[in-house]
Enzyme design. Structure first.
Site, PDB file in Angstrom:
ATOM      1  N   GLY A   1      80.011 121.005  67.538  1.00 12.44           N
ATOM      2  CA  GLY A   1      79.063 121.466  66.532  1.00 12.44           C
ATOM      3  C   GLY A   1      79.567 121.302  65.109  1.00 12.44           C
ATOM      4  CG  HIS A   2      77.320 123.112  61.961  1.00 14.35           C
ATOM      5  ND1 HIS A   2      77.841 124.043  61.085  1.00 14.35           N
ATOM      6  CD2 HIS A   2      76.490 123.810  62.774  1.00 14.35           C
ATOM      7  CE1 HIS A   2      77.357 125.240  61.357  1.00 14.35           C
ATOM      8  NE2 HIS A   2      76.534 125.127  62.382  1.00 14.35           N
ATOM      9  CG  ASP A   3      80.321 123.044  58.712  1.00 16.64           C
ATOM     10  OD1 ASP A   3      80.746 122.529  57.668  1.00 16.64           O
ATOM     11  OD2 ASP A   3      79.107 123.186  58.959  1.00 16.64           O
TER      12      ASP A   3
ATOM     13  CB  ALA B   1      81.445 127.508  61.447  1.00 15.38           C
TER      14      ALA B   1
END
Length: 314
Positions: A221-223, A241
Site C-alpha cells: 500500500g501507499h507510503d 503508511a
C-alpha cells in the site's frame, strides 16, 4: 511530494485563495499527508478531531478550515473553506497529469545492461538502474525510481495510485479521490514476483529496501516503508503508511493493517493478521497475530473444549 525548489507561503496562499495566519515569510518545501510529514511541509486538515494532531506535527504549514486555533511559533495556518480541494489544487499545479504518448517515455532513464522486455510500459521521469531485468507486461508509472540489479517479473504494476479517499457522507459522492503525487522507490537487488502491485505514496514515497524479495501476487500500500533483506511470500497484503523494518519475513497470505510497525527480524506465519505493532525478533501467528508458541498452545486447548465439557457434564 517535494517541490522542485522552496516556494513562498504567500505564493501558495494566492494559488489556493487562503488567508495566512502566523509565519507569512516562510517557504514550503513540499506537501504531505499527516502520516509522513516533515519539517517544511504543507499538510491539510478539515476535521476538528485532527486539528491539533496536524498543528503539532512536524509540518510547518497547515491548510485548515478554521481560524479558531492557536499557531505555534514559526508555523503558519492557511485558512480556506475546503482544505481538500486546496490540496488537489497544489498537486495539480506541481505534478499535473501527463498523458503517455509511447510505451517508454522519452524522459525515462534506463541504466547500462538493463533488459526491458516487449510490452513493458515505462512512464514519465522514471529512472531504472543498471543490470535490471524487467519482464513482459510490467508497468512502471511516472516518477518511480528503480535501483541496480532489480528483477521485476511479468504483470507487476509499480506506482499505481494510492487507495486513499477523502470521505464525507454529507454529499452525493461519499469518497473523493486524493490525487497521488508520491513515488515508488525500489532499492538495489530487490526482486518482485509476478502480478505484484505496489502503490505510490499519496504524497510521500513508498520504498522497498535493498535486497528485499517479493513472491507473486503481493500488494504494498501507499507510503509504506519496507526495510532491507525482507522476504514476503505469495498473497501478502500490506496497507498504507506501514513501516516494516529490516529482515522481516511474512509468509503466505499474511495481512498487515495500516500505520503500524513490524520490528526487525520478526517472522509472521502464514495466514496471520497483523493489527498492531509487533516487536522485533519474535515469531508471530494468528489473527490478531500474537507470539506463535502461545497461540499454538491456545489452539490445542480450544480443541480440547468438547472433551472438557463432556467431563464437566458427567
Amino acid at each position: 511530494m517535494q517541490f522542485p525548489s522552496p516556494v513562498a507561503i504567500t505564493w501558495i496562499a494566492d494559488l489556493i485563495n487562503a488567508t495566512v495566519i502566523g509565519n507569512k515569510n516562510g517557504q514550503a518545501t513540499g506537501i504531505n499527508e499527516i502520516h509522513r510529514v516533515e519539517k517544511g511541509d504543507l499538510v491539510f486538515v478539515d476535521h476538528p478531531k485532527y486539528y491539533q494532531k496536524c498543528i503539532q506535527s512536524a509540518a510547518t504549514f497547515i491548510i485548515i478550515n478554521t481560524d479558531k486555533v492557536s499557531v505555534p511559533d514559526g508555523k503558519a495556518l492557511l485558512v480556506v473553506e475546503n482544505p481538500f480541494e486546496a490540496y488537489l489544487t497544489i498537486v495539480a499545479h506541481f505534478r499535473p497529469f501527463q498523458p503517455a504518448l509511447r510505451s517508454v517515455a522519452e524522459s525515462a532513464k534506463i541504466g547500462e545492461g538493463s533488459y526491458i522486455a516487449p510490452n513493458v510500459f515505462i512512464g514519465h521521469q522514471v529512472e531504472i538502474g543498471k543490470n535490471c531485468r524487467i519482464h513482459p507486461n510490467v508497468s512502471i508509472l511516472d516518477h518511480c525510481i528503480i535501483g541496480d540489479n532489480v528483477i521485476i517479473q511479468s504483470g507487476s504494476v509499480i506506482g499505481s495510485d494510492a487507495f486513499y479517499y477523502n470521505g464525507k457522507k454529507d454529499r452525493e459522492v461519499w469518497y473523493k479521490k486524493m490525487e497521488s503525487c508520491g513515488r515508488v522507490i525500489i532499492e538495489d537487488q530487490v526482486e518482485i514476483g509476478a502480478g505484484c502491485t505496489i502503490d505510490r505514496g499519496v504524497s510521500h514515497d513508498t520504498r522497498i529496501g535493498k535486497g528485499t524479495k517479493l513472491d507473486n501476487m503481493v500488494h504494498i500500500g501507499h507510503d509504506t516503508i519496507i526495510g532491507k533483506n525482507c522476504l514476503f511470500a505469495a498473497q501478502v497484503g500490506i496497507a498504507g503508511a506501514t513501516t516494516i523494518e529490516d529482515g522481516v519475513i511474512l509468509w503466505g497470505q499474511v495481512g498487515v493493517s495500516k500505520t503500524l510497525t513490524i520490528g526487525k527480524n520478526a517472522i509472521v506465519l502464514a495466514q496471520s493478521g497483523v493489527g498492531g505493532d509487533l516487536e522485533a525478533g519474535k515469531v508471530y501467528f494468528g489473527s490478531p497475530a500474537e507470539d506463535a508458541s502461545t497461540k499454538k498452545r491456545e489452539l490445542v486447548w480450544i480443541k480440547r473444549i468438547p472433551e472438557i465439557w463432556k467431563k464437566l457434564n458427567a
